[in-house]
Write an enzyme that holds these catalytic residues in place. Sequence first.
Site, PDB file in Angstrom:
ATOM      1  N   CYS A  25       0.913  -1.164  -0.095  1.00 40.35           N
ATOM      2  CA  CYS A  25      -0.016   0.021  -0.171  1.00 40.35           C
ATOM      3  C   CYS A  25       0.791   1.165  -0.034  1.00 40.35           C
ATOM      4  O   CYS A  25       1.705   1.484   0.860  1.00 40.35           O
ATOM      5  CB  CYS A  25      -0.736   0.047   1.272  1.00 40.35           C
ATOM      6  SG  CYS A  25      -2.090   1.541   1.285  1.00 40.35           S
TER       7      CYS A  25
ATOM      8  N   LYS B  84       2.205  -9.566  -0.424  1.00 43.29           N
ATOM      9  CA  LYS B  84       1.854  -8.667  -1.320  1.00 43.29           C
ATOM     10  C   LYS B  84       2.945  -7.488  -1.319  1.00 43.29           C
ATOM     11  O   LYS B  84       2.669  -6.805  -0.386  1.00 43.29           O
ATOM     12  CB  LYS B  84       0.408  -8.237  -1.618  1.00 43.29           C
ATOM     13  CG  LYS B  84       0.143  -7.405  -2.988  1.00 43.29           C
ATOM     14  CD  LYS B  84      -1.485  -7.275  -3.167  1.00 43.29           C
ATOM     15  CE  LYS B  84      -1.702  -6.650  -4.491  1.00 43.29           C
ATOM     16  NZ  LYS B  84      -1.377  -5.295  -4.526  1.00 43.29           N
TER      17      LYS B  84
ATOM     18  N   GLY C 110      -7.155  -5.847 -10.185  1.00 46.90           N
ATOM     19  CA  GLY C 110      -8.070  -4.824  -9.341  1.00 46.90           C
ATOM     20  C   GLY C 110      -8.890  -4.072 -10.205  1.00 46.90           C
ATOM     21  O   GLY C 110     -10.097  -4.302 -10.474  1.00 46.90           O
ATOM     22  N   ARG C 111      -8.343  -2.842 -10.627  1.00 43.38           N
ATOM     23  CA  ARG C 111      -8.881  -1.624 -11.222  1.00 43.38           C
ATOM     24  C   ARG C 111      -9.919  -2.215 -12.550  1.00 43.38           C
ATOM     25  O   ARG C 111     -11.036  -2.074 -12.849  1.00 43.38           O
ATOM     26  CB  ARG C 111      -8.041  -0.489 -11.536  1.00 43.38           C
ATOM     27  CG  ARG C 111      -7.788   0.030 -10.378  1.00 43.38           C
ATOM     28  CD  ARG C 111      -6.939   1.261 -10.594  1.00 43.38           C
ATOM     29  NE  ARG C 111      -5.395   0.817 -11.266  1.00 43.38           N
ATOM     30  CZ  ARG C 111      -4.601   1.610 -11.550  1.00 43.38           C
ATOM     31  NH1 ARG C 111      -4.491   2.814 -11.448  1.00 43.38           N
ATOM     32  NH2 ARG C 111      -3.312   1.058 -12.066  1.00 43.38           N
TER      33      ARG C 111
END
Length: 325
Positions: free
Chosen positions: A97, A137, A222-223
Amino acid sequence: MNGQLLAAAPMEGLTTAVFRRLHHQYFGGTDLYYIPFITPTVEPKFTDRHLKELSPEVNAGIPVVPQLLSNRSADFIWAAKALQDLGYKEVNLNLGCPSGTVVAKGKGSGFLRDLYALERFLDEIFSAGIDIPISIKTRLGWANTEEFGDILNLYKKYPLSLLIVHMRLKTDQYKGEVRKEALLEHLDEIPFPLGVNGDMITTADMIDFSKTFRDPKMLMVGRALMADPALFRKYKGGPAASLEEIKNFTTALFDAYTEAFQNRRNAMMRMKEFWFFQANLFEENPKAFKNIFKSKTEEDFLAAIEEIEAGRPLTDARFGWKKPL
């Protein structure tokens, strides 16, 4: 593609239990949904808010993996053991992140700036008797792809069940091209199963990534899965999303958010976040797209969506959210 897993990336606020349940019901094709990160507290107990995402009842029948965000080994350890008690078969550590509020606390990709501290953390969690597999991740580094060699050498000291690499630096945020070459340079050195993440927009992209990285264990998206919820289904040989499916899915999503928030306006704000990506499955319509975000009332919001949907869904989504570095 033999044995390859297709995973929905954890996206804070978007891939919540509401989305996971409905996406799984309407489109399928997803082998694993990674739950957006949970930050365990010093008190060894999940909060009610945590359990809205983590409880077995919420995720019944849906293949999910919880993700933890922490730089305190004691917090990670109790949370991982509690997740095992809830029946989970894997726990994922978030070292990717790039949010400013996260990295300022030395968490997420902020942990990659201090490999000595990260090594102590990993030593402690991997010697704590956690009986479920631990995956990571990660990003390639903080500000330079040359950092990845040292980061990978650190990971190699531990029995990771899976290493998922978002092929960007922290400083990239989510902008620019993914840095494939930096991962390819070290591909032969990776001793555990590999997941790749970043800018797979179409099934052609997924096929290309699969070939480039020699059939990795996992493709994580994801997106683009927000833009094209049938993406994984198509990759497995199924049909593209129909207009009726998209309409039914987004209506159900709006209603489910309304129930979750007990507020139609708050649900509309969450749907605006979703439509930032979803609109890219349709013909480009800048005016209607802008009207989605300008809308103050539900009537105006739904009118803008209806205008976008009049363009009919494309076979593949456009990369309409791409931003340069």
